[in-house]
Design an enzyme around this catalytic site. Structure first.
Site, PDB file in Angstrom:
ATOM      1  N   SER A 149       0.755  -1.333   0.242  1.00  5.71           N
ATOM      2  CA  SER A 149       0.013   0.024  -0.080  1.00  5.71           C
ATOM      3  C   SER A 149       1.026   1.114   0.075  1.00  5.71           C
ATOM      4  O   SER A 149       2.159   1.274   0.397  1.00  5.71           O
ATOM      5  CB  SER A 149      -0.839  -0.026   1.265  1.00  5.71           C
ATOM      6  OG  SER A 149      -1.382   1.258   1.416  1.00  5.71           O
ATOM      7  N   TYR A 164      -0.893  -1.173  10.131  1.00  6.06           N
ATOM      8  CA  TYR A 164      -0.919  -1.642   8.638  1.00  6.06           C
ATOM      9  C   TYR A 164       0.143  -1.066   7.909  1.00  6.06           C
ATOM     10  O   TYR A 164       0.706  -1.631   6.971  1.00  6.06           O
ATOM     11  CB  TYR A 164      -2.469  -1.172   8.139  1.00  6.06           C
ATOM     12  CG  TYR A 164      -2.898  -1.389   6.951  1.00  6.06           C
ATOM     13  CD1 TYR A 164      -3.408  -2.458   6.304  1.00  6.06           C
ATOM     14  CD2 TYR A 164      -2.620  -0.132   6.066  1.00  6.06           C
ATOM     15  CE1 TYR A 164      -3.646  -2.795   5.099  1.00  6.06           C
ATOM     16  CE2 TYR A 164      -3.016  -0.458   4.455  1.00  6.06           C
ATOM     17  CZ  TYR A 164      -3.446  -1.504   4.362  1.00  6.06           C
ATOM     18  OH  TYR A 164      -3.880  -1.893   2.852  1.00  6.06           O
TER      19      TYR A 164
HETATM   20  N1  NAP Z   1      -8.584  -0.883  -1.366  1.00  5.68           N
HETATM   21  C1  NAP Z   1      -7.707   0.179  -1.146  1.00  5.68           C
HETATM   22  O1  NAP Z   1      -7.723   1.159  -1.199  1.00  5.68           O
HETATM   23  C2  NAP Z   1      -6.222  -0.430  -1.049  1.00  5.68           C
HETATM   24  C3  NAP Z   1      -5.193   0.462  -1.105  1.00  5.68           C
HETATM   25  C4  NAP Z   1      -3.831  -0.162  -0.730  1.00  5.68           C
HETATM   26  C5  NAP Z   1      -3.722  -1.537  -0.591  1.00  5.68           C
HETATM   27  N2  NAP Z   1      -4.634  -2.485  -0.469  1.00  5.68           N
HETATM   28  C6  NAP Z   1      -4.318  -3.774  -0.286  1.00  5.68           C
HETATM   29  O2  NAP Z   1      -5.018  -4.424  -1.485  1.00  5.68           O
HETATM   30  C7  NAP Z   1      -5.129  -5.816  -0.927  1.00  5.68           C
HETATM   31  C8  NAP Z   1      -6.714  -6.192  -1.452  1.00  5.68           C
HETATM   32  O3  NAP Z   1      -7.466  -5.561  -0.813  1.00  5.68           O
HETATM   33  P1  NAP Z   1      -8.895  -5.069  -1.296  1.00  5.68           P
HETATM   34  O4  NAP Z   1      -8.907  -3.652  -1.328  1.00  5.68           O
HETATM   35  O5  NAP Z   1      -9.269  -5.893  -2.713  1.00  5.68           O
HETATM   36  O6  NAP Z   1      -9.761  -5.519  -0.221  1.00  5.68           O
HETATM   37  P2  NAP Z   1     -10.944  -6.557   0.061  1.00  5.68           P
HETATM   38  O7  NAP Z   1     -12.128  -6.630  -1.083  1.00  5.68           O
HETATM   39  O8  NAP Z   1     -11.512  -6.331   1.568  1.00  5.68           O
HETATM   40  O9  NAP Z   1     -10.231  -8.022  -0.029  1.00  5.68           O
HETATM   41  C9  NAP Z   1      -9.365  -8.416   1.152  1.00  5.68           C
HETATM   42  C10 NAP Z   1      -9.317  -9.991   0.710  1.00  5.68           C
HETATM   43  O10 NAP Z   1      -8.385 -10.357   1.885  1.00  5.68           O
HETATM   44  C11 NAP Z   1      -9.172 -11.522   2.227  1.00  5.68           C
HETATM   45  N3  NAP Z   1      -8.752 -11.964   3.884  1.00  5.68           N
HETATM   46  C12 NAP Z   1      -9.117 -11.051   4.668  1.00  5.68           C
HETATM   47  N4  NAP Z   1      -8.666 -11.413   5.908  1.00  5.68           N
HETATM   48  C13 NAP Z   1      -8.035 -12.786   5.646  1.00  5.68           C
HETATM   49  C14 NAP Z   1      -7.802 -14.065   6.472  1.00  5.68           C
HETATM   50  N5  NAP Z   1      -7.669 -13.839   7.797  1.00  5.68           N
HETATM   51  N6  NAP Z   1      -7.727 -15.049   5.868  1.00  5.68           N
HETATM   52  C15 NAP Z   1      -7.534 -15.276   4.329  1.00  5.68           C
HETATM   53  N7  NAP Z   1      -7.901 -14.133   3.574  1.00  5.68           N
HETATM   54  C16 NAP Z   1      -8.346 -13.043   4.213  1.00  5.68           C
HETATM   55  C17 NAP Z   1     -10.565 -11.489   2.129  1.00  5.68           C
HETATM   56  O11 NAP Z   1     -11.431 -12.747   1.905  1.00  5.68           O
HETATM   57  P3  NAP Z   1     -12.237 -13.534   3.064  1.00  5.68           P
HETATM   58  O12 NAP Z   1     -12.825 -12.384   4.056  1.00  5.68           O
HETATM   59  O13 NAP Z   1     -13.086 -14.359   2.312  1.00  5.68           O
HETATM   60  O14 NAP Z   1     -10.939 -14.233   3.958  1.00  5.68           O
HETATM   61  C18 NAP Z   1     -10.394 -10.592   0.784  1.00  5.68           C
HETATM   62  O15 NAP Z   1     -10.430 -11.723  -0.434  1.00  5.68           O
HETATM   63  C19 NAP Z   1      -4.946  -5.811   0.434  1.00  5.68           C
HETATM   64  O16 NAP Z   1      -3.713  -6.410   0.949  1.00  5.68           O
HETATM   65  C20 NAP Z   1      -5.017  -4.449   1.009  1.00  5.68           C
HETATM   66  O17 NAP Z   1      -4.022  -4.162   2.145  1.00  5.68           O
HETATM   67  C21 NAP Z   1      -5.885  -1.766  -0.712  1.00  5.68           C
END
Ligand code: NAP
Length: 259
Positions: A149, A164
């Protein structure tokens, strides 16, 4: 583009038959990455906790679902053996699972939340990288793409996220070190650092008009980010188009950190 060069360009992104593991594939960026890698020919194992979503996606992309709570280091070890049994040795690992466990300011973050954040966002990607290593070494190549991130690089005023940010910055250090240790085996390790995009994790943020305006004001490019805007960098780093890139953290943020 001449036909010959067009062929070369297509080959650079062709993942025909390569086995890929994508964590966090039940929603957001992980799901988008799994679909895109599959569309390029990869055979994809999708990993997260929600089995119903994983099963549906696995059916859609002709892959396999591996349910696992990655925040529990004891359980992470079950993932790679299940993939090897179901699809064969993995050549691509995308560590996209991640979450935040507290919105407290740094001085008040509970230790439990700090530990859970590090376990899911940093320890699990490390353990999975360790687990795929012998298979990639045996195949003679591999690509690991971590998802961090921009908050691993810069502080984000008004949205407290100390553990985080630490976990995501840790991924960049891990990436550089693994890249150097494993380069001799042609295993590349990189990190993609997204800026803000709409997903389950950021949904509440985008629902607040004030917060959405804050995101717009701080993002030079005029469009709102989406998972599909980030996935191109993952695909580039996962395949031969990125074959001479290793140890890097690639920021994909609409210009947030360029200001
Ligand atoms: N959205 C943003 O603005 C943003 C910005 C910077 C970085 N990111 C990063 O991008 C990545 C994807 O995030 P996203 O925004 O696409 O969010 P998201 O839609 O909430 O996806 C998060 C994923 O992680 C899985 N997950 C969460 N806890 C888990 C656990 N304990 N064990 C296994 N899987 C788990 C969730 O699946 P389950 O709940 O089914 O387990 C889900 O598939 C993350 O690493 C996040 O930190 C996001």
């Amino acid at each position: 583009m001449t036909p010959a060069r067009e062929g070369t360009a297509r080959e650079m992104f062709d993942l025909d038959g390569r086995v890929a593991i994508v964590t966090g594939a039940s929603s957001g960026l992980g799901a988008s990455a799994a679909r895109t890698l599959a569309s390029l020919g990869a055979r994809v194992a999708v990993v997260a906790r929600r089995q119903d979503r994983l099963a549906a996606l696995a059916r859609e992309i002709d892959g396999i679902a591996v349910a696992c709570d990655l925040s529990d280091p004891e359980r992470v070890g079950s993932v790679v053996p299940a993939v090897v049994e179901g699809l064969g040795p993995p050549e691509i690992l995308v560590n996209a699972a991640g979450s935040m466990f507290t919105e407290e300011r740094a001085e008040s973050e509970p230790l439990d939340a700090v530990r859970r954040t590090l376990d899911l966002n940093l320890v699990a990607p490390f353990l999975l990288a360790q687990a795929v290593f012998p298979h990639m070494r045996a195949v003679g190549r591999g690509a690991i793409v971590n998802v961090s991130s921009i908050s691993g690089r810069v502080g984000i005023p008004g949205i407290p996220q100390a553990s985080y940010a630490a976990s995501k910055a840790g991924l960049s250090g891990l990436t550089a070190e693994l890249a150097v240790q494993w380069a001799r085996h042609s295993i590349r390790v990189n990190t993609v650092a997204p800026g803000f995009f709409r997903s389950e994790i950021t949904g509440p943020l985008y629902e607040s008009e004030r917060a959405a305006e804050y995101l717009r004001r701080n993002t030079p490019l005029p469009k709102e980010g989406s998972a599909d805007d980030i996935v191109g960098a993952i695909v580039w780093l996962a395949g031969d188009a990125g074959s001479y890139v290793t140890g890097q953290t690639i920021v994909v943020d609409g210009g947030w950190t360029a200001r």
